[in-house]
Design an enzyme around this catalytic site. Structure first.
Site, PDB file in Angstrom:
ATOM      1  N   THR A 188       6.766   4.382 -12.302  1.00  0.00           N
ATOM      2  CA  THR A 188       7.853   4.716 -11.378  1.00  0.00           C
ATOM      3  C   THR A 188       8.612   3.467 -10.962  1.00  0.00           C
ATOM      4  OG1 THR A 188       6.817   6.732 -10.531  1.00  0.00           O
ATOM      5  CG2 THR A 188       8.394   5.645  -9.088  1.00  0.00           C
ATOM      6  N   THR A 191       2.223 -10.539  -4.325  1.00  0.00           N
ATOM      7  CA  THR A 191       1.010 -11.068  -4.949  1.00  0.00           C
ATOM      8  C   THR A 191       0.564 -10.172  -6.093  1.00  0.00           C
ATOM      9  OG1 THR A 191       0.308 -12.017  -2.844  1.00  0.00           O
ATOM     10  CG2 THR A 191      -1.384 -11.724  -4.526  1.00  0.00           C
ATOM     11  N   CYS A 245       3.534  14.870  -9.811  1.00  0.00           N
ATOM     12  CA  CYS A 245       4.374  14.287  -8.760  1.00  0.00           C
ATOM     13  C   CYS A 245       5.121  15.342  -7.962  1.00  0.00           C
ATOM     14  CB  CYS A 245       5.376  13.314  -9.375  1.00  0.00           C
ATOM     15  SG  CYS A 245       4.593  11.957 -10.264  1.00  0.00           S
TER      16      CYS A 245
END
Length: 374
Positions: free
Chosen positions: A72, A242, A325
């Site tokens: 996505t 990160t 989804c």
């Protein structure tokens, strides 16, 4: 015990991948962005090794891979990241299809609200995009063509090689959402005409929360993507934050395992698919889609509603009636609607998807449960 047949929604993490992820979370837990000690250097080596493992499947250089949280996010970067280039170049026409995943359709709809012009291709009754319509839709100002590799609901394999050939002399960027195929169906994605490929870890026996975007260079030119959010220079200044080193390593290893086993996996899935179709055909089932992935069967039994069938099958097999989804509130499938199927067939559609752990499927129990609804 309920047999899991919803691998298109997500896959279990294979043991060697899980072991590696756990080790990197608890023992070798350095930050790949830390340059002042060995922990950070070790983490960076892990990331770069994974980058090479992911790149191998599409036959690209590892520098053309960035890591994301999943397909996505990769889709959003590939689509929305072209906005600035589009506005500067005056190329604001996008071509996509009506059967794409919402993770492609919604970013494109966002650009449409910003005065981009979008052409939505129809699907054939078999679930493939209409190549002739694509050919007619191409314009001088076409910025992007975005077509998935394998449809997440029907498993319909899209004509990527034909699309690449059609775009051979056109400058439009080509984006392929390969969430359902990367590593498992190793065909066409090594075509140099594909500019962007979106990858999902949890569809490939890697953890949830990790994916990749492949960005092929054209000669020495990088695609003109710009970041869509900000907060650091990680991942070639396109994706800040990160790096999730354990998850990235898991994705890399999953890609390596898939590369070694794809042929065996495909044979196994094909056998399961043939057996399943034979079983439900006895009930008069119609398969939705032609030229479909060995991993997926989407079928409808006349007179049976999918919601009722899924409840009846709940303790036998775990299946779905569409994209995970959008499954929290059922609405008619936009994919099956785009294929021109009638309302009853759409409302009866059930998706079954196989994986490497699929073994004994209780066909008698399945057909008996479905027959009770007739």
């Amino acid at each position: 015990m309920t047999v899991y047949l919803d691998y298109s929604a997500t896959t279990p993490v294979i043991k060697e991948v899980a072991d590696l992820v756990m080790k990197l979370m608890t023992e070798e837990y350095g930050n790949a962005g830390s340059r002042t000690h060995d922990y950070g250097a070790a983490a960076k080596r892990v990331v770069e090794n994974a980058r090479a493992q992911v790149a191998e499947i599409a036959q690209v250089d590892k520098s053309e891979v960035i890591f994301t949280s999943g397909a996505t996010e990769s889709n959003n970067i590939a689509i929305l990241g072209l906005r600035e280039f589009a506005e500067q170049s005056g190329k604001k026409h996008i071509i996509t299809s009506k059967i794409e995943h919402k993770a492609v359709l919604e970013p494109i709809e966002h650009l449409e609200q910003l005065d981009f012009d979008v052409t939505y291709l129809n699907a054939t009754s078999g679930g493939q995009v209409d190549i002739e319509q694509l050919k007619s839709a191409l314009r001088e100002d076409t910025l992007l063509v975005s077509v998935m590799h394998i449809n997440n609901e029907t498993g319909a394999i899209q004509p990527i090689a034909e699309i690449c050939q059609l775009l051979a002399d056109h400058e439009a960027y080509l984006h392929v959402d390969a969430a359902q195929s990367y590593g498992k169906y190793p065909f066409d994605l090594d075509n140099n005409r594909i500019d962007f490929i979106s990858v999902s870890g949890h569809k490939l026996y890697a953890p949830k929360g990790v994916g990749a975007l492949i960005m092929r260079r054209r000669g020495f030119l990088k695609p003109p993507l710009k970041p869509i959010y900000f907060g650091g220079g990680q991942e070639k200044s396109l994706r800040p934050g990160t790096l999730a080193t354990p998850l990235i390593a898991g994705l890399g290893l999953a890609c390596e395992v898939a590369s070694k086993n794809a042929e065996v996996w495909l044979t196994h899935a094909s056998e399961l698919k043939d057996e399943f179709i034979a079983a439900v055909t006895e009930l008069g089932a119609a398969v939705n889609g032609h030229n479909t992935s060995p991993y997926v069967v989407n079928f409808s039994v006349p007179g049976i509603n999918s919601e009722a069938a899924i409840v009846k099958l709940k303790n036998i097999i775990a299946v779905s009636n569409g994209s995970a989804c959008t499954s929290s509130s059922y609405t008619p499938s936009h994919v099956l609607s785009a294929m021109g199927l009638d309302t009853n067939r759409i409302e009866g559609a059930i998706r079954v998807s196989f994986g490497i752990n699929t073994r004994d499927i209780p066909y008698d129990d399945i057909t008996s449960a479905l027959r009770s609804l007739l």
